[in-house]
Scaffold this motif. Structure first.
Motif, short mmCIF file in Angstrom:
data_model
loop_
_atom_site.label_atom_id
_atom_site.label_comp_id
_atom_site.label_asym_id
_atom_site.label_seq_id
_atom_site.Cartn_x
_atom_site.Cartn_y
_atom_site.Cartn_z
N LEU A 6 23.20 -0.27 -57.55
CA LEU A 6 21.84 -0.49 -57.01
C LEU A 6 20.95 -1.19 -58.03
O LEU A 6 20.21 -2.12 -57.69
CB LEU A 6 21.23 0.85 -56.58
N SER A 12 21.92 -4.94 -58.46
CA SER A 12 21.44 -5.77 -57.35
C SER A 12 19.93 -5.97 -57.43
O SER A 12 19.43 -7.07 -57.16
CB SER A 12 21.82 -5.12 -56.02
N LEU A 13 19.21 -4.91 -57.81
CA LEU A 13 17.75 -5.00 -57.91
C LEU A 13 17.33 -5.95 -59.04
O LEU A 13 16.45 -6.82 -58.85
CB LEU A 13 17.15 -3.62 -58.15
N ALA A 24 17.49 -11.34 -49.69
CA ALA A 24 17.45 -9.88 -49.62
C ALA A 24 18.67 -9.35 -48.88
O ALA A 24 19.30 -8.36 -49.29
CB ALA A 24 16.17 -9.41 -48.95
N ALA A 25 19.04 -10.01 -47.78
CA ALA A 25 20.19 -9.57 -46.99
C ALA A 25 21.48 -9.67 -47.79
O ALA A 25 22.33 -8.76 -47.76
CB ALA A 25 20.29 -10.41 -45.71
N VAL A 53 21.59 -6.93 -50.43
CA VAL A 53 21.92 -5.64 -49.82
C VAL A 53 23.43 -5.54 -49.61
O VAL A 53 24.06 -4.51 -49.93
CB VAL A 53 21.17 -5.45 -48.48
N LEU A 54 24.03 -6.61 -49.09
CA LEU A 54 25.49 -6.63 -48.90
C LEU A 54 26.22 -6.54 -50.23
O LEU A 54 27.26 -5.90 -50.33
CB LEU A 54 25.90 -7.90 -48.16
N THR A 55 25.64 -7.18 -51.26
CA THR A 55 26.25 -7.11 -52.59
C THR A 55 26.24 -5.68 -53.11
O THR A 55 27.24 -5.19 -53.65
CB THR A 55 25.49 -8.03 -53.58
N ALA A 56 25.10 -5.01 -52.96
CA ALA A 56 24.99 -3.61 -53.41
C ALA A 56 25.99 -2.73 -52.67
O ALA A 56 26.66 -1.89 -53.28
CB ALA A 56 23.57 -3.10 -53.19
N LEU A 57 26.11 -2.94 -51.36
CA LEU A 57 27.07 -2.16 -50.56
C LEU A 57 28.51 -2.43 -51.00
O LEU A 57 29.33 -1.52 -51.06
CB LEU A 57 26.89 -2.47 -49.08
#
Length: 206
Positions: free
Chosen positions: A42, A45-46, A153-154, A157-161
């Motif tokens: 997390l 990604s942030l 952003a999308a 988010v997919l990268t973090a997941l």
């Protein structure tokens, strides 16, 4: 607006390459607990998002200060992305990422991989920074700018997941499937890179 979102999303997805980051992250965090690995994913990604946002918003002003025209940056960025695409097709990019990961693993005092190497240069690397600046240079008005940022952003988010699910995902897919996906993404990125160069040349010669 939907076309712009899809174009920006696909471009950023291919360049950032969440499926390609996942196995590297799994190797780097093999000794970490699941909560630790999730926290680092997390934060990586942030932090990468903040870096890319800074270049997206202020990259054009930086180019202006250096007296570099946007069309020149489009051509240079397109060439850079094409080189990345070739590396992906011939798996050189994956090899370099794995070598970088092995160097980090070999250094015992380095435990937190959120900032380096995950946030930068694996997620927010030269290719993704150049891509964000290219996309922002092509967007006109606040609405299109927000669409490009939403696509970023999308993808993040997919990268973090992908990073969070890295371990189980690699066991499920296997190395052969990962190699096929990487090559397909590389071919797509090569076409997008060529389009950037064509757009830049049209503007300069037209």
């Amino acid at each position: 607006m939907l076309d712009l979102f899809l174009s920006a999303f696909v471009t950023l997805f291919v360049v950032i390459d969440p499926p390609g980051c996942a196995p590297i992250y799994a190797g780097l965090t093999s000794g970490a607990t699941r909560p630790q690995a999730r926290s680092m994913a997390l934060r990586a990604s942030l932090i990468a998002g903040i870096i890319l946002l800074i270049f997206a918003l202020f990259g054009e002003h930086l180019l202006g200060a250096l007296h570099i025209e946007l069309d020149a940056f489009r051509i240079a960025g397109g060439i850079m992305l094409f080189v990345i695409a070739l590396d992906m097709v011939f798996e050189k990019r994956t090899q370099r990422r794995e070598e970088r990961a092995e160097k980090i693993k070999a250094t015992p005092e380095v435990e937190d991989v959120a900032v380096f190497p995950m946030a930068m240069p694996m997620i927010a690397g030269p290719g993704s920074i150049a891509t964000m600046m290219l996309l922002m240079s092509r967007s006109q008005g606040t609405a299109q700018t927000l669409v490009v940022l939403a696509a970023l952003a999308a993808v993040l988010v997919l990268t973090a997941l992908s990073l969070i699910a890295a371990g189980p995902l690699m066991k499920l897919l296997g190395t052969s499937v990962e190699a096929v996906i990487t090559r397909l993404l590389g071919v797509l990125l090569a076409a997008l890179a060529a389009q950037y160069v064509i757009d830049g040349l049209k503007a300069v010669l037209g």
